[in-house]
Design an enzyme around this catalytic site. Structure first.
Site, PDB file in Angstrom:
ATOM      1  N   ASN A 120       7.324  -3.032   3.990  1.00 39.55           N
ATOM      2  CA  ASN A 120       8.454  -2.242   3.467  1.00 39.55           C
ATOM      3  C   ASN A 120       8.053  -0.816   3.106  1.00 39.55           C
ATOM      4  O   ASN A 120       8.230  -0.364   1.990  1.00 39.55           O
ATOM      5  CB  ASN A 120       9.115  -2.946   2.285  1.00 39.55           C
ATOM      6  CG  ASN A 120       8.167  -3.156   1.114  1.00 39.55           C
ATOM      7  OD1 ASN A 120       6.950  -3.106   1.282  1.00 39.55           O
ATOM      8  ND2 ASN A 120       8.717  -3.373  -0.068  1.00 39.55           N
TER       9      ASN A 120
ATOM     10  N   ASP B 173       0.826  -9.515  -4.733  1.00 42.93           N
ATOM     11  CA  ASP B 173       2.088  -8.759  -4.719  1.00 42.93           C
ATOM     12  C   ASP B 173       1.911  -7.433  -5.470  1.00 42.93           C
ATOM     13  O   ASP B 173       2.805  -6.975  -6.190  1.00 42.93           O
ATOM     14  CB  ASP B 173       3.249  -9.559  -5.300  1.00 42.93           C
ATOM     15  CG  ASP B 173       4.612  -8.956  -4.919  1.00 42.93           C
ATOM     16  OD1 ASP B 173       4.636  -7.974  -4.144  1.00 42.93           O
ATOM     17  OD2 ASP B 173       5.637  -9.467  -5.407  1.00 42.93           O
TER      18      ASP B 173
ATOM     19  N   LEU C 127       0.827  -1.216   0.000  1.00 45.17           N
ATOM     20  CA  LEU C 127       0.000   0.000   0.000  1.00 45.17           C
ATOM     21  C   LEU C 127       0.856   1.258   0.000  1.00 45.17           C
ATOM     22  O   LEU C 127       0.359   2.351  -0.199  1.00 45.17           O
ATOM     23  CB  LEU C 127      -0.949   0.005   1.198  1.00 45.17           C
ATOM     24  CG  LEU C 127      -2.068  -1.036   1.164  1.00 45.17           C
ATOM     25  CD1 LEU C 127      -2.931  -0.938   2.423  1.00 45.17           C
ATOM     26  CD2 LEU C 127      -2.935  -0.876  -0.072  1.00 45.17           C
ATOM     27  N   ARG C 128       2.144   1.094   0.272  1.00 42.56           N
ATOM     28  CA  ARG C 128       3.146   2.173   0.157  1.00 42.56           C
ATOM     29  C   ARG C 128       3.040   3.269   1.223  1.00 42.56           C
ATOM     30  O   ARG C 128       3.968   4.046   1.381  1.00 42.56           O
ATOM     31  CB  ARG C 128       3.111   2.843  -1.223  1.00 42.56           C
ATOM     32  CG  ARG C 128       3.360   1.891  -2.380  1.00 42.56           C
ATOM     33  CD  ARG C 128       4.801   1.393  -2.384  1.00 42.56           C
ATOM     34  NE  ARG C 128       5.088   0.620  -3.588  1.00 42.56           N
ATOM     35  CZ  ARG C 128       5.789  -0.512  -3.600  1.00 42.56           C
ATOM     36  NH1 ARG C 128       6.255  -1.002  -2.459  1.00 42.56           N
ATOM     37  NH2 ARG C 128       6.022  -1.162  -4.714  1.00 42.56           N
TER      38      ARG C 128
ATOM     39  N   HIS D 273      10.179 -14.057   1.715  1.00 43.39           N
ATOM     40  CA  HIS D 273      10.539 -13.708   0.346  1.00 43.39           C
ATOM     41  C   HIS D 273      11.795 -14.520   0.050  1.00 43.39           C
ATOM     42  O   HIS D 273      12.880 -14.145   0.481  1.00 43.39           O
ATOM     43  CB  HIS D 273      10.791 -12.200   0.262  1.00 43.39           C
ATOM     44  CG  HIS D 273      11.350 -11.721  -1.046  1.00 43.39           C
ATOM     45  ND1 HIS D 273      10.699 -10.822  -1.840  1.00 43.39           N
ATOM     46  CD2 HIS D 273      12.510 -12.014  -1.688  1.00 43.39           C
ATOM     47  CE1 HIS D 273      11.436 -10.569  -2.924  1.00 43.39           C
ATOM     48  NE2 HIS D 273      12.542 -11.282  -2.856  1.00 43.39           N
TER      49      HIS D 273
END
Lengths: 176, 446, 317
Positions: free
Chosen positions: B90, B303, B59-60, B177
């Site tokens: 992240n 993703d 979602l940043r 990951h």
């Protein structure tokens, strides 16, 4: 679409012979003659004229070809074409009488390009122009010194020179 | 209007029924007559699915608002039929403290387009050195259960072992990951004949498979749960199949793009096709589809990775990894799995809703579309056909790999917790959704 | 031809045609006036994101011999290093009226991107992109091989029957890639020699024969041995243990050079690491074409610029 033949093979041979004689007559003094044909058919015509000259006055002339592709002023308007080889006789052209030879004289732009190209190869004593056919419609102040046949034509007409060495037949035709 | 009546939907593609939604829950199913205070949604010819759950969304926000925010990302999610998303850690600052995850969680509640469940970072700052405050995040209002350093691999074996053990204490799961960092230094695309020809550094399958192999053994050793993010190779599928046969508590996800696209797309150096893990070969795509069909791979996760235009309008090596995928996920699934006969709608509901919810410990998705369940519903028109374009996107970024691709199916309506977020193919206005969601919360409390 | 991005895009006829035009260009070198008016009024931009003085000079000199206006744009110390993107730079150059952009970039695919992203409509000439391709280098190599083999009788010929051994860091070499595609298109038999660490993945699908050791390849009596530049730094990434070991196993040592046939050409794209991939004995011998390669580079670049830029705009479509 019917093509009219204006010069047959015998006419062409006669025209070239006449040009050869005229070239020799016009040569004042003992200047060296270099015939430079403009590819493709100009080169063939230059070789034939030079052969005739050599028969009359052996050893006074040489022949080569001068490609003008890289000097054209219409490069940006036509599809790219591969240049043809330029062959300058070993003696060079400095102080020689260069006779440019082409098949058809039309707008004069090809000859203009040839003069530019020639200048990059050296400094002849004089430059002459010989053509098999002059069809008129000049766009530049250029005229031929030796003409096989003057052929008044309209710009919409198509003048074709075919030579045995290149095309298998020998004729000059005009078609609407 | 206090209720919704979905009329004539084909539930999970099986039986034709009406669905009554009241107070944020499914009030009844069957043949129902409309009541005066109900808005009726004509669902003739549409398939009703449970609201979709994405276990892997970027979602940043905070920090990357130029490419996406919680609002724009959840609007994209709703447009794709999602009612819940797990937001990757992240961000900047990294979601490695209770403060950050609570903020992201609260933004989701406030906007109302989808439930936002933050994912916590496994290590502080995703640096792979010290564990982040996993307990604090788990006990926060955000109730974090999924932990991941996604974008980076927890490659230190000892740290991974400790993380698995520690997270288990809080009923959490590590979403790994899987990318051996040394084997993928500077890696740009799948390693193979094409990378050799294009002169792009290869990302070998073994870099993914070796980490998965190690991790399933660590999961076996610790008895903890492991989730493998975006499985991309046939070899990874084999490792996971082996682990599951041994009874190891491993789950795995595949992205829609790995089910459809191959490395051949890199040939034009168009960075829209640059993604991590990279697009692989045909054989891998086939193995991934089969693994999803036979249950070796448990779920589909998008993703969804939005990037600003300039991050993709550059040379391949300089471009960012990632593609957006929320809006296109279900059409890709219909195209690759339903239309090929590899999955039924009911199975799609499992891999895109109940199974990811179970892995992420998200309540309310176990018995969907039944009386009393939270009203999370997606209506799909399976007959829709269209060529995908950036005009189909609802998020802030346009880095979709599907522009110009023919995809089957379209999301017609989405209902999140009783609140319609998408009606007739259009997102509802943000203020209406936010206030409806607020009312719903009030009512639930009262 | 709209762009030259990769030698993969060249068929035999086109490739031979380029070499033939380069012959014409070479002829102009020994005339009184070397300059041709062919590209008068055209603007050629050299856009170099990577330092490469010799390639830049070669392109500059080629464009100037054809009378083009030349703008050289070196990315170092320019706005590019201040974050301006390739796209912005390209569009700026287009706005300045560039007819052709010669681009050298550290990223594979950069030339392809410039040509096809829709940012500009100038002709794009790839002067080396990352570890992908360097098509004019391969063309000048092919030209040099043909010239040595056939001399004045080169025109119209391809490289059929020639055996070329390319040795060294193939995986990182754009020169090797461009040469493999071009030489095989021209009918040459191509052999690659390198330790496995320096061979690209998928090399088995290339139109080449791969050898891991140098001796068996040299024993084939090749017409050409092309030594690729090996970067010293590679040993730090475990591609090979040391420069000494590399030179011993894969270098063209004086002994190996002495054993070559009398007509074998020794080629190197430059700059050379003497004592590493090539011994001075080989580099300075008459078998070495290194300097001829530099000279021929100008003719090849003239030929390519002529083919790309001189033609009509209609043909560009």
């Amino acid at each position: 679409m019917t093509a009219r033949t204006v010069l047959h093979d015998a006419d062409i041979t006669r025209a070239l012979r006449r040009i050869a004689h005229e070239v020799l007559e016009s040569r004042r003094g003992d200047g060296r003659l270099v015939f430079l044909g403009i590819p493709t058919r100009g080169t063939v015509l230059a070789e034939r004229i030079q052969r005739l000259v050599d028969e009359i006055e052996p050893g006074t002339s040489s022949v080569g070809s001068l490609d003008i592709t890289l000097y054209r002023d219409d490069l940006a308007r036509t599809p790219t074409r591969a240049p043809a080889p330029t062959r300058i006789p070993d003696e060079g052209i400095d102080d020689a009488i260069v006779v440019l030879v082409d098949d058809v004289l039309y707008s004069g732009r090809t000859v203009r390009a040839a003069l530019d190209a020639l200048a990059d190869h050296g400094r002849p004593r004089a430059v002459r122009l010989a053509v098999l056919v002059d069809r008129g419609h000049r766009e530049l102040p250029i005229r031929a010194d030796f003409v096989g046949k003057n052929l008044p034509s309209s710009t919409s007409e198509r003048v074709s020179v075919r030579l045995a060495d290149v095309d298998g037949v020998e004729e000059v035709t005009i078609e609407p | 209007m206090t209720g919704l009546l979905i009329r004539g939907a084909t539930l999970l593609g099986e039986t034709r029924e009406d669905i009554r939604i009241r107070g944020g829950r499914i009030a009844a199913t069957g043949r129902l007559n409309a009541e005066l205070d109900e808005r009726v949604i004509d669902a003739d010819g549409l398939v009703a699915l449970p609201g979709l759950v994405d276990l892997h969304t970027h979602l940043r926000e905070p920090g990357g608002e130029a490419s996406e925010t919680v609002l724009t990302g959840t609007r994209a999610a709703a447009a794709g039929g999602y009612t819940a998303v797990f937001a990757m850690a992240n961000t900047s600052p990294v979601a490695d403290t209770a403060g950050v995850v609570e903020q992201v969680h609260a933004l989701g509640l406030q906007h109302g387009f989808a439930t936002v469940r933050p994912i916590g970072a496994v290590t502080v700052g995703l640096e792979g050195e010290r564990l982040s405050e996993i307990g604090a995040m788990a006990r926060s209002r955000a109730e974090v259960r999924v932990f991941s350093d996604d974008g980076r691999c927890v490659h230190d074996a000892l740290l991974m072992r400790r993380a698995l053990e520690y997270v288990a204490t809080f009923d959490g799961v590590i979403a790994q990951h899987a990318q051996e960092p040394r084997l993928t230094e500077g890696a740009q695309m799948n390693e193979g004949a094409l990378s050799g020809e294009l002169g792009l550094a290869g990302w070998p399958a073994v870099a993914e498979e070796s980490i998965i192999a190690r991790d399933v053994l660590l999961a076996q050793h610790t008895g903890a749960r492991l989730h493998v993010c975006h499985v991309s190779t046939a070899g990874s599928v084999e490792v996971i199949r082996w682990a599951k046969a041994r009874g190891i508590a491993v789950t795995a996800e595949v992205t829609p793009h790995h089910l459809l696209l191959t490395e051949e797309l890199a040939r034009g150096y168009d960075a829209r096709f640059k993604v991590n893990p990279p697009l692989r070969r045909d054989d891998d795509v086939r193995a991934l589809r089969e693994a999803l069909a036979d249950g070796t791979i448990d779920i589909v996760a998008t993703d969804h990775a939005p990037h600003p235009a300039e991050a993709k309008e550059c040379t391949w090596a300089e471009a960012a990894f990632g593609m957006v995928g929320l809006e296109s996920a279900l059409p890709v699934l219909q195209t690759t799995m339903i239309e090929t006969g590899m999955l039924t709608w009911e199975q799609v509901a499992r891999v895109m809703s109940s199974a990811p919810a179970a892995i992420g410990r998200l309540n309310g998705y176990a018995d969907p579309l039944t009386e009393g369940a939270p009203a999370n519903v997606t209506l799909v028109d399976p007959a829709a056909r269209g060529t995908w374009s950036t005009g189909d996107l609802r998020g802030r970024s346009t880095n979709t790999p599907y522009a110009g691709v023919d995809l089957a199916g379209a999301i017609v309506s989405t209902v999140h917790g009783g609140v319609a977020t998408v009606l007739d193919g259009a997102l509802r206005p943000a203020d209406e959704v936010a206030s409806a969601a607020a009312r719903q919360r009030e009512a639930a409390r009262g | 031809m709209k762009h030259l991005l990769s030698t993969r895009d060249l068929d035999r006829e086109t490739a031979v045609g380029i070499l033939d035009i380069a012959e014409d260009m070479a002829r102009t070198a020994d005339r009184e006036v070397r300059k041709l008016p062919t590209l008068r009024g055209k603007t050629v931009v050299n856009l170099f994101f990577e330092d490469s003085t010799r390639t830049r000079l070669s392109f500059e000199s080629a464009a100037k011999r054809l009378s083009a206006d030349v703008i050289t744009f070196s990315a170092k110390g320019s706005s590019v290093s201040k974050g301006e993107s390739l796209k912005d730079t390209a569009q700026t150059l287009q706005a300045m009226g560039a007819d052709a952009i010669v681009v050298r970039h550290h990223g594979s695919g950069a030339a392809h991107l410039l040509a096809h992203a829709g940012w500009i409509d100038a002709h794009v000439l790839n002067a080396g992109d990352g570890t992908h391709e360097h098509p004019t280098q391969a063309l000048l190599d092919a030209f040099t091989m043909r010239q040595r083999r056939y001399g004045a009788d080169s025109r119209g010929r391809d490289l059929s029957g020639m055996r070329v051994v390319i040795v060294g860091d193939v995986v990182h070499s754009r020169v090797a890639r461009s040469n493999v595609w071009l030489l095989s298109t021209l009918g040459a038999e191509v052999h690659l020699v390198a330790p496995r660490t320096l061979l690209p993945s998928g090399v088995e699908s290339w139109p080449v024969t791969v050898h891991e050791h140098l001796e068996p390849a040299l024993a084939l009596d090749p017409d050409v041995v092309m030594m690729l530049r090996v970067q010293q730094e590679r040993m730090h990434a475990a591609f090979f243990p040391s420069g000494r070991e590399y030179a011993r196993e894969w270098g063209l040592t004086a002994e190996r050079f002495a054993a070559l046939g009398p007509d074998t050409m020794v080629m190197h794209p430059g700059p050379m690491n003497r004592g590493l991939e090539i011994s001075s004995a080989a580099a300075d011998s008459s078998a070495s074409t290194v300097l001829a390669q530099v000279t021929n580079g100008v003719f090849i670049r003239m030929a390519v610029l002529y083919l790309l830029v001189a033609g009509s705009s209609e043909e560009r479509a």
